[in-house]
Each structure stands twice: as structure tokens, then as C-alpha cells.
Design a protein around this motif. Structure first.
Motif, PDB file in Angstrom:
ATOM      1  N   GLN A   1       4.041   2.603   3.155  1.00  0.00           N
ATOM      2  CA  GLN A   1       4.680   3.788   4.071  1.00  0.00           C
ATOM      3  C   GLN A   1       4.350   5.099   3.460  1.00  0.00           C
ATOM      4  OE1 GLN A   1       5.786   3.429   7.703  1.00  0.00           O
ATOM      5  NE2 GLN A   1       5.070   5.911   7.200  1.00  0.00           N
ATOM      6  N   THR A   2       4.783   5.385   2.113  1.00  0.00           N
ATOM      7  CA  THR A   2       4.442   6.354   1.361  1.00  0.00           C
ATOM      8  C   THR A   2       2.964   6.775   1.231  1.00  0.00           C
ATOM      9  OG1 THR A   2       6.495   6.140  -0.042  1.00  0.00           O
ATOM     10  CG2 THR A   2       4.561   7.482  -0.949  1.00  0.00           C
ATOM     11  N   TRP A   3       2.134   5.687   1.283  1.00  0.00           N
ATOM     12  CA  TRP A   3       0.690   6.079   0.958  1.00  0.00           C
ATOM     13  C   TRP A   3       0.203   6.481   2.534  1.00  0.00           C
ATOM     14  CZ3 TRP A   3      -2.462   2.020   3.732  1.00  0.00           C
ATOM     15  CH2 TRP A   3      -3.677   2.196   3.683  1.00  0.00           C
ATOM     16  N   GLN A   4       0.577   5.598   3.460  1.00  0.00           N
ATOM     17  CA  GLN A   4       0.322   6.262   4.941  1.00  0.00           C
ATOM     18  C   GLN A   4       0.606   7.922   4.914  1.00  0.00           C
ATOM     19  OE1 GLN A   4       2.376   2.892   6.991  1.00  0.00           O
ATOM     20  NE2 GLN A   4       0.038   2.644   7.866  1.00  0.00           N
ATOM     21  N   ASN A   5       1.768   8.229   4.649  1.00  0.00           N
ATOM     22  CA  ASN A   5       2.252   9.424   4.757  1.00  0.00           C
ATOM     23  C   ASN A   5       1.572  10.558   3.766  1.00  0.00           C
ATOM     24  OD1 ASN A   5       4.456   8.893   6.588  1.00  0.00           O
ATOM     25  ND2 ASN A   5       5.743   8.632   4.925  1.00  0.00           N
ATOM     26  N   ALA A   6       1.100  10.185   2.630  1.00  0.00           N
ATOM     27  CA  ALA A   6       0.428  10.931   1.407  1.00  0.00           C
ATOM     28  C   ALA A   6      -1.061  11.136   1.869  1.00  0.00           C
ATOM     29  CB  ALA A   6       0.624  10.438   0.053  1.00  0.00           C
ATOM     30  N   ARG A   7      -1.650  10.054   2.490  1.00  0.00           N
ATOM     31  CA  ARG A   7      -2.969   9.915   2.814  1.00  0.00           C
ATOM     32  C   ARG A   7      -3.475   9.153   4.003  1.00  0.00           C
ATOM     33  NH1 ARG A   7      -6.397   7.126  -1.862  1.00  0.00           N
ATOM     34  NH2 ARG A   7      -7.814   8.348  -0.618  1.00  0.00           N
TER      35      ARG A   7
ATOM     36  N   PRO B   1      -3.466  -1.439   8.043  1.00  0.00           N
ATOM     37  CA  PRO B   1      -3.161  -0.543   6.872  1.00  0.00           C
ATOM     38  C   PRO B   1      -2.310  -1.474   5.953  1.00  0.00           C
ATOM     39  CG  PRO B   1      -2.904   0.701   8.842  1.00  0.00           C
ATOM     40  CD  PRO B   1      -3.228  -0.681   9.392  1.00  0.00           C
ATOM     41  N   ASP B   2      -1.341  -2.569   6.549  1.00  0.00           N
ATOM     42  CA  ASP B   2      -0.523  -3.154   5.709  1.00  0.00           C
ATOM     43  C   ASP B   2      -1.455  -4.135   4.821  1.00  0.00           C
ATOM     44  OD1 ASP B   2      -1.395  -4.813   7.869  1.00  0.00           O
ATOM     45  OD2 ASP B   2       0.554  -5.826   8.061  1.00  0.00           O
ATOM     46  N   GLN B   3      -2.710  -4.225   5.063  1.00  0.00           N
ATOM     47  CA  GLN B   3      -3.693  -5.242   4.099  1.00  0.00           C
ATOM     48  C   GLN B   3      -4.333  -4.294   3.074  1.00  0.00           C
ATOM     49  OE1 GLN B   3      -6.522  -6.869   6.719  1.00  0.00           O
ATOM     50  NE2 GLN B   3      -5.099  -8.311   7.773  1.00  0.00           N
ATOM     51  N   ALA B   4      -4.054  -3.090   2.841  1.00  0.00           N
ATOM     52  CA  ALA B   4      -4.484  -2.362   1.788  1.00  0.00           C
ATOM     53  C   ALA B   4      -3.728  -2.611   0.593  1.00  0.00           C
ATOM     54  CB  ALA B   4      -4.228  -0.964   2.033  1.00  0.00           C
ATOM     55  N   GLU B   5      -4.201  -2.916  -0.583  1.00  0.00           N
ATOM     56  CA  GLU B   5      -3.667  -3.223  -1.834  1.00  0.00           C
ATOM     57  C   GLU B   5      -3.621  -1.997  -2.842  1.00  0.00           C
ATOM     58  OE1 GLU B   5      -4.647  -6.760  -5.432  1.00  0.00           O
ATOM     59  OE2 GLU B   5      -5.560  -6.709  -3.345  1.00  0.00           O
ATOM     60  N   MET B   6      -2.588  -1.821  -3.084  1.00  0.00           N
ATOM     61  CA  MET B   6      -2.360  -0.691  -4.300  1.00  0.00           C
ATOM     62  C   MET B   6      -2.901  -1.037  -5.469  1.00  0.00           C
ATOM     63  SD  MET B   6      -1.283   1.824  -2.377  1.00  0.00           S
ATOM     64  CE  MET B   6      -1.351   1.427  -0.573  1.00  0.00           C
ATOM     65  N   ASN B   7      -3.729  -0.229  -6.269  1.00  0.00           N
ATOM     66  CA  ASN B   7      -4.185  -0.889  -7.551  1.00  0.00           C
ATOM     67  C   ASN B   7      -3.921   0.261  -8.585  1.00  0.00           C
ATOM     68  OD1 ASN B   7      -7.686  -0.215  -8.212  1.00  0.00           O
ATOM     69  ND2 ASN B   7      -6.610   0.288  -6.437  1.00  0.00           N
TER      70      ASN B   7
END
Length: 314
Positions: free
Chosen positions: A147-153, A163-169
């Protein structure tokens, strides 16, 4: 118009950039797909005589690291000779100058700070990444939640069907000790299903805890170099993608007010140092000087006789 020289590039993968163009010389840089690097091409000519005096090529140099002084170690990434030069900053003029050759290569080792050290582990893909270890524990870098990623970017999030399949690295990138704080910039690969949110911060060795800062200006960027000073933090920004790395400029963050200043810089930084009133950024293709709000970029040039010098781009 009378052409003085017509020369083919190394292949069809060459994007040409003018490094320096004067009434006596022309230096061209060639970069390929995914930032492949080729030799610079230099043409020396006599304009009045309408004559080409010489044409030769030489390998470009990148700033590998910075030593106290500051002294920038410049490495030749193309030649198999493992060739290096040392560039000092002239104390009177503030100009960078090639002073020494044959600086030894950097030897990688685990970095210690107090009872902690920076080690390396492998992820599920087999790639290594840095991690803080100490007191018999491992302290992984906290990852940004979806959720923070979606708000920031939001633009990056829209590129995903799910979007829930995006992997933070997100990983610990360039770093510097400041007192009992291990400062670092975050870095992440931004392609092929992997992403992240840019940021920086420090690991407090007293409380064994992370303190991270999310600045909107760098949400889409990794950090390639960092300099921590008593009143501010300097960051060089870049984006790591499938087809190479792209520069995102240089940023100053005020430690007291959190105010941000940003400068557009067309080169990817590898190190940052101060000399007098100026900030110098070692880059993948030279050195960048920031004096006030004026940016000057330099590259390692070579004469026909084989002598190296730092030349200002124009």
C-alpha cells in the motif's frame, strides 16, 4: 562544408555523445545498449589548414571510489590491463587533476562498525545482497509494504496488472558511518516484477534499530552514492532497470529542517566528497563539481602522446 574525417562507429549499438568540442579537438563517447562502453574517439585538427592532424581512440575512465583528500581513483572498465589513475583536487583552483597512476584495485571484505558488520547473503534467486549482522542476529532491511508503494509510486503501480504481485527488493546501498550511526541509501532493481521505494536512513548501533526517511523526491530512485555531513546528507540518484542504469541527479537533504534541494546531473554517481566549498561527485564517466548552483563536469582525456589529464566537458 568540408569534412575533415568520416569514421564508422564500433558497431550499430553505439549512441554517440560529444564530450568536448573546441577549435582544436573533438572527443566523442560511445555507449551501447544496457550501457555497454566503448573507446572514446578523439580527433585533433587544424581549422585554418582544413586538415585532420590526428585521430586515435582510448578507453574512458570511471570513478571507482574516493579516498581521503579527497582523491578519486579512476578505473578503466574496458582494458584488460586493470589500469587506474588517481585524481586530486587542486587546493588553489578547485580543479581536478590526474596526479598518480597504478593505484591498486579495491579488495572487498566484510565491513565492521562496532559490534556489527555488513555481511552478504543470497536471496531465493541466488543473488547476493548486503545485510547487517551482530550479537548473533541478522537485521534485515525493512521492506516497503504494498500500500505504501502504491501511494508513493502510483505510476509504477499502474504498470502491474496485479499490483499485489509486485516484489519489493530494497537493499542497503552506499553507506557511511557517522558517530554511532550507519547511514546508507536504499537501492532496488526496478524491472521484471521487482520494485521498491527509494529512501535513505541509518542503523543505530546503540539501539540496534533502523531509522528510515521517505523523501518524495527520491521515491522512484535508488541511491548510488552518499555523503553524510553534520548539517546535511548528499545523495546521488539513479534507476536500475532491465536496459541499464539511468542517472537521477544529486540531492541535498537538510538534517535539521528536512528541506530538499535537487540538481539535474546527467551522470551516475559512484561517490561524493567535499573539498573546500565545493561538492565533488565521482561518476561512471568522470567527476562532477558542484560549486554553489553551478555544475561542471570533467572526464579523463588523453593526448596523442599518451598523457592523461582531466578535461571539462562543454
Amino acid at each position: 562544408m568540408l569534412p575533415l574525417a568520416i569514421e564508422p562507429g564500433p558497431n550499430d549499438d553505439c549512441s554517440t555523445r560529444v564530450e568536448r568540442f573546441t577549435t582544436q579537438e573533438l572527443v566523442l563517447r560511445c555507449e551501447g545498449e544496457k550501457w555497454a562502453t566503448y573507446d572514446n574517439q578523439k580527433f585533433e585538427y587544424d581549422v585554418r589548414a582544413r586538415k585532420l592532424v590526428s585521430h586515435f581512440s582510448y578507453a574512458p575512465f570511471s570513478a571507482e571510489r574516493v579516498l581521503p583528500g579527497p582523491r578519486f581513483v579512476m578505473a578503466d572498465p574496458i582494458s584488460a590491463k586493470d589500469r587506474r589513475l588517481v585524481v586530486d583536487i587542486d587546493t588553489a583552483s578547485g580543479e581536478p587533476d590526474v596526479t598518480t597512476a597504478a593505484e591498486p584495485a579495491l579488495q572487498e571484505s566484510e565491513e565492521g562498525f562496532g559490534r556489527f558488520h555488513l555481511s552478504r547473503q543470497k536471496n531465493r534467486y541466488g543473488s547476493e545482497y548486503p545485510v547487517i549482522v551482530g550479537d548473533g542476529k541478522t537485521y534485515p532491511l525493512p521492506q516497503t509494504d504494498t500500500q505504501t508503494w502504491q501511494n508513493a509510486r502510483p505510476d509504477d503501480a499502474k504498470s502491474y496488472l496485479h499490483p499485489d504481485q509486485a516484489e519489493m527488493n530494497e537493499q542497503i546501498g552506499p553507506h557511511q558511518m557517522d558517530g554511532g550511526q550507519f547511514w546508507f541509501g536504499k537501492t532496488f532493481y526496478n524491472s521484471e516484477g521487482l520494485t521498491g521505494v527509494g529512501g535513505f536512513g541509518y542503523f543505530d548501533t546503540t539501539g540496534a534499530s533502523y531509522h528510515l526517511f521517505a523523501v518524495p523526491e527520491i521515491a522512484a530512485w535508488s541511491v548510488s552514492a552518499v555523503l553524510v555531513e553534520p548539517d546535511c546528507v548528499w545523495l546521488a540518484l539513479y534507476r536500475r532497470g532491465e536496459y541499464g542504469n539511468y542517472p537521477g541527479g544529486m540531492l541535498r537533504w537538510d538534517r535539521r529542517t528536512s528541506a530538499v534541494q535537487h540538481w539535474d546531473v546527467s551522470w551516475t554517481g559512484t561517490s561524493i566528497a567535499r573539498a573546500g566549498d565545493a561538492i565533488y561527485m565521482g561518476a561512471t564517466d568522470g567527476i562532477v563539481a558542484l560549486r554553489g548552483d553551478r555544475i561542471t563536469s570533467y572526464f579523463v582525456d588523453r593526448s596523442a602522446a599518451g598523457q592523461y589529464r582531466m578535461a571539462a566537458r562543454n
